[in-house]
Design an enzyme around this catalytic site. Structure first.
Site, PDB file in Angstrom:
ATOM      1  N   ASP A 118       0.836  -1.196   0.000  1.00  0.00           N
ATOM      2  CA  ASP A 118       0.000   0.000   0.000  1.00  0.00           C
ATOM      3  C   ASP A 118       0.879   1.257   0.000  1.00  0.00           C
ATOM      4  OD1 ASP A 118      -2.325   1.453   0.007  1.00  0.00           O
ATOM      5  OD2 ASP A 118      -3.070   0.689   1.921  1.00  0.00           O
ATOM      6  N   GLU A 165       3.463   6.727  -2.334  1.00  0.00           N
ATOM      7  CA  GLU A 165       3.419   7.972  -3.107  1.00  0.00           C
ATOM      8  C   GLU A 165       4.068   9.155  -2.385  1.00  0.00           C
ATOM      9  OE1 GLU A 165      -0.297   5.432  -3.542  1.00  0.00           O
ATOM     10  OE2 GLU A 165       0.509   6.619  -1.869  1.00  0.00           O
ATOM     11  N   ASP A 219      -8.569   3.965  -3.575  1.00  0.00           N
ATOM     12  CA  ASP A 219      -9.694   4.142  -2.652  1.00  0.00           C
ATOM     13  C   ASP A 219     -10.896   4.771  -3.342  1.00  0.00           C
ATOM     14  OD1 ASP A 219      -8.003   3.116  -0.759  1.00  0.00           O
ATOM     15  OD2 ASP A 219      -7.448   5.058   0.075  1.00  0.00           O
TER      16      ASP A 219
END
Length: 778
Positions: A448, A451, A512
């Site tokens: 996950d 970034e 998401d």
């Protein structure tokens, strides 16, 4: 303002654009040009200026700027351009470029006074020296691509900026700029997972790794410096800095790229879009085929908390005959929610090895969540700190990214370090922590985030932050993919972020989303865009992540999601389909079962996708590039080569769908439709519109509770017959072996060939009336 958007205000920068060139050196496959540019500033202009056409709207602010431009014929249809001010271009070896296409078989370079022609066996480049401009064409003389040259608007308002370096007035910060022609009606694709319209013409695209916070904006988790055009070319920028592309959004006749760098290095690929994707992955690396079990159903939510809870869910899934291969533990398998120390909570997972073994006995693999931001107070943090394993600030202290949502952690003064994957010792320490989890029985890691690599961070290998920020997902996912493969024998991750080259480390999901009807198509369009950026595999959260999902929406989302490369349900609230109403449960289970029956087709198609560097979830424009009707379609797709999917994305069950050239057969009714037509569809709640392409071969296995749960005894092969001579081949994986399935239509009839020891093949010819078919020995 982003440094790559400085050209939006011409008063705020100086410009040194290449105006002319001369030949310095001609090699076997390359030419080096000496270029001339002039540092200039914008001069006001008026439409009443009678001398508008006789002079440039520029004011000189310095002497001519000398530079070098090198053009290499890398192969017959790939050309590399490098430009820099000064007397040399950088070699620019990057982690993105790991291969090359087949060498140029024959390259002829002819220089005359005003131009240089570079000709290969497939293409020609004409390099005009004054004014500088490049045109690429095929050997029939058809122009494919125009690069650089004078501004096309004679008012010269700097709406388009050609090859060169611009500098911000305030501090002299450079930005490299390049410009490509944009034709009327031309469609442009790529740039990664973009949640805007699939055709990027008219859009401004920032390549800046961010937490996108949804799937309905231009923000992106997966930014790829590649674009392709229906005119017959594609461009890959061999940079990892921030970039902005104006795809006809400043000048309607130009695609402009602005890079936060002081040089240019890009590859131009010539050919149709399928060819371009293959050439791009020749350069940046081919994808790999994920393990077969990953193509099954993934059960997840945010977040399961204990061994007892997930063991009960596993038993319920088996009791309710819901096929499933993976159970995912999200943020709360740690002692505290989100506290990423890679340690099972001892009170809720008292025997991790026994727990994972019991799930394996029932046919489940386990996926574990983590992120590359490690909280202080953990052994993992101290182990990484001991080897200088975190990104630093300029003063040498650990860069605190602040991303840890454990309740009270920040209030207690906790620090969150960003793992520095440019440090081999940091990679070793982090991988060793995962080795322990794999040896307990875990099978895959959810990688996950990724970034937030700091732009102003200090990295172990000296890479500047502005070049590491976007590149970080490549290093991050490579490290986890590699240790997964070393320990389990199978390479796979479940990743959110990506940059060029990440296709080597599948697979990725779409971030998401939110549980409402408005999110379905932007989410899917993101996946289609990702596929047009060099990636074969992609998934997303079924039902929408950020909130509870209502049942009609869940059913439609589930239907669509079964026709993606991978299928995972995930989000807040109950996500176990047996907890919904009986009606919803049965509808969802039916589609999960259909996916499992389709696994011979899915896995066989996936293998072919890797071989061809094509996405399994395929935009119509990729298969039917010559049909402009497909260029703007982002709400339907091909699943592999043969199944057209037209999902329902509104509560009324209605939609329009386009069928491209050829004959199409309704999966449910067998009705045939001529192509190049629009259909007005209304789908009952138990149906998603599906159509088989002419010549389709779709092998189907039995219903199994998980992938390869038992040997397959019978394969049903559904065939959408050719209306004229044709041949289709698909290799499928049955009982551990790859076998070819070949369907051929000839004047003598329809023949299907397939053979595997101990397996019976049953043929179903689709259509009304269905033609007879003969089954022959393989």
């Amino acid at each position: 303002m982003k440094p790559t958007r400085l050209i939006e205000d011409p008063d705020e920068y100086y410009r040194a654009s290449v105006v002319s060139a001369e030949v310095l050196e001609v090699g076997n496959n390359s030419v080096i040009l000496k270029t001339r540019a002039a540092m200039q500033s914008k001069k006001p202009v008026s439409s009443a200026d009678s001398e508008m056409l006789s002079r440039l709207r520029l004011s000189a602010v310095g002497e001519s700027v000398e530079g070098r431009l090198r053009i290499d014929a890398v192969s017959d249809d790939v050309f590399r351009f490098r430009y820099a001010e000064g007397c040399a271009v950088p070699e620019n070896n990057t982690l993105m470029v790991v291969g090359r296409p087949a060498k140029c078989r024959r390259c002829r370079i002819h220089a005359v006074s005003d131009r240089v022609r570079i000709r290969t066996d497939k293409a020609a480049l004409d390099v005009h020296l004054s004014p500088y401009r490049v045109e690429a064409s095929d050997l029939r003389g058809r122009k494919l691509c125009g690069i650089s040259g004078p501004e096309k608007d004679n008012f010269a308002c700097w709406d388009a900026v050609n090859t060169g370096i611009c500098r911000r007035r305030s501090d002299g910060r450079p930005a490299a700029v390049e410009c490509f022609d944009l034709r009327p009606g031309e469609a442009v694709y790529g740039f990664g997972e973009r949640f805007t319209r699939l055709n990027k013409a008219g859009q401004t695209v920032d390549l800046d790794m961010v937490d996108a916070l949804g799937v309905t904006t231009p923000r992106s988790y997966k930014n790829i410096p590649l674009f392709m055009s229906t005119s017959g070319y594609g461009v890959f920028f061999n940079h990892s800095c921030l970039m902005t592309f104006y795809v006809g959004s400043r000048s309607s006749v130009d695609i402009q790229g602005v890079l936060d760098d002081d040089f240019l290095d890009y590859y131009v690929f010539l050919g149709d879009m399928k060819t371009i994707l293959s050439l791009y992955t020749d350069v940046t690396g081919k994808g790999s085929l994920p393990p077969k079990w990953t193509f099954g159903y993934w059960q997840s939510k945010i977040s399961y908390k204990s061994a007892d809870e997930t063991l009960e869910i596993a038993r319920k899934l088996r009791e309710h005959d819901v096929p499933c291969d993976v159970i995912h533990l999200d943020t709360h398998w740690y002692r505290e929610d989100w506290y990423c120390d890679l340690e099972f909570a001892p009170d809720r997972f008292p025997d991790p090895a026994g727990y994972l073994s019991e799930l394996a006995r029932m046919g489940f693999k386990v996926s574990l969540w983590q992120l590359p931001y490690i909280p202080s107070g953990s052994k993992l943090f101290e182990d990484l700190k001991a080897v200088d394993g975190f990104v630093k600030k300029s003063d040498g202290s650990i860069y605190d990214c602040g991303i840890c949502f454990t309740p009270g952690f920040r209030e207690k003064g906790g620090v969150v370090g960003v793992v520095d994957y440019t440090n081999p010792e940091a990679v070793r320490v982090h991988q060793d922590a995962f080795r322990r989890l794999f040896r307990l029985g875990a099978k895959v890691i959810k990688t996950d985030f990724g970034e937030a690599a700091p732009l102003d961070g200090v990295y172990h290998d000296g890479t500047p932050g502005h070049r590491m920020h976007n590149l970080y997902p490549l290093l991050y996912n490579r490290a986890i993919f590699d240790v997964t493969k070393e320990e389990t024998g199978e390479g796979v991750v479940w990743a959110r972020s990506a940059w060029a080259g990440n296709q080597r480390y599948p697979l990725h999901w779409g971030g998401d989303n939110s549980p409402n009807w408005h999110n379905i198509i932007p989410q899917m369009e993101g996946g289609l865009s990702f596929g047009l950026s060099g990636f074969q595999f992609w998934s997303q959260d079924i039902g929408g992540f950020c909130g509870k999902v209502d049942e009609p929406l869940l059913v439609r989302w589930m239907q669509a999601a079964m026709f993606l490369s991978h299928s995972r349900i995930h989000g807040f609230g109950d996500r176990e389909i047996y907890k919904f109403s009986r009606k919803t449960f049965l509808l969802c289970r039916e589609y999960i079962r259909l996916r499992y029956r389709l696994l011979p087709y899915i896995y066989g198609s996936a293998r072919r996708c890797v071989e061809q560097s094509l996405p399994l979830m395929r935009p119509l424009a990729l298969e039917f590039q010559d049909d402009p009707n497909t260029w703007n379609i982002g709400d339907e797709w091909l699943f592999g080569e043969h199944i057209l999917v037209a999902p329902i994305f509104s509560p009324d069950g209605r939609r329009r769908a386009y069928l491209p050239q050829g004959e199409w057969t309704d999966w449910w009714t067998g009705r045939r439709f001529a192509g190049r037509t629009w259909l007005d569809l209304e789908a009952a709640e138990d149906r998603i519109p599906l159509f088989l392409r002419e010549g389709a071969v779709v092998p189907m296995g039995p219903f199994l509770p998980y992938v390869d749960a038992e040997p397959v005894r019978e394969i049903e092969i559904r065939v959408a017959p050719f209306t004229k001579k044709g041949k289709t081949r698909l290799d499928i994986h049955v009982n551990g072996n790859w076998i070819p399935v070949v369907y051929e239509c000839s004047p003598s009839g329809h023949v299907l060939k397939a053979a595997a020891a101990g397996v019976r093949f049953k043929v179903k010819m689709m259509g009304r009336p269905a033609p007879p078919a003969r089954m022959a020995a393989g």
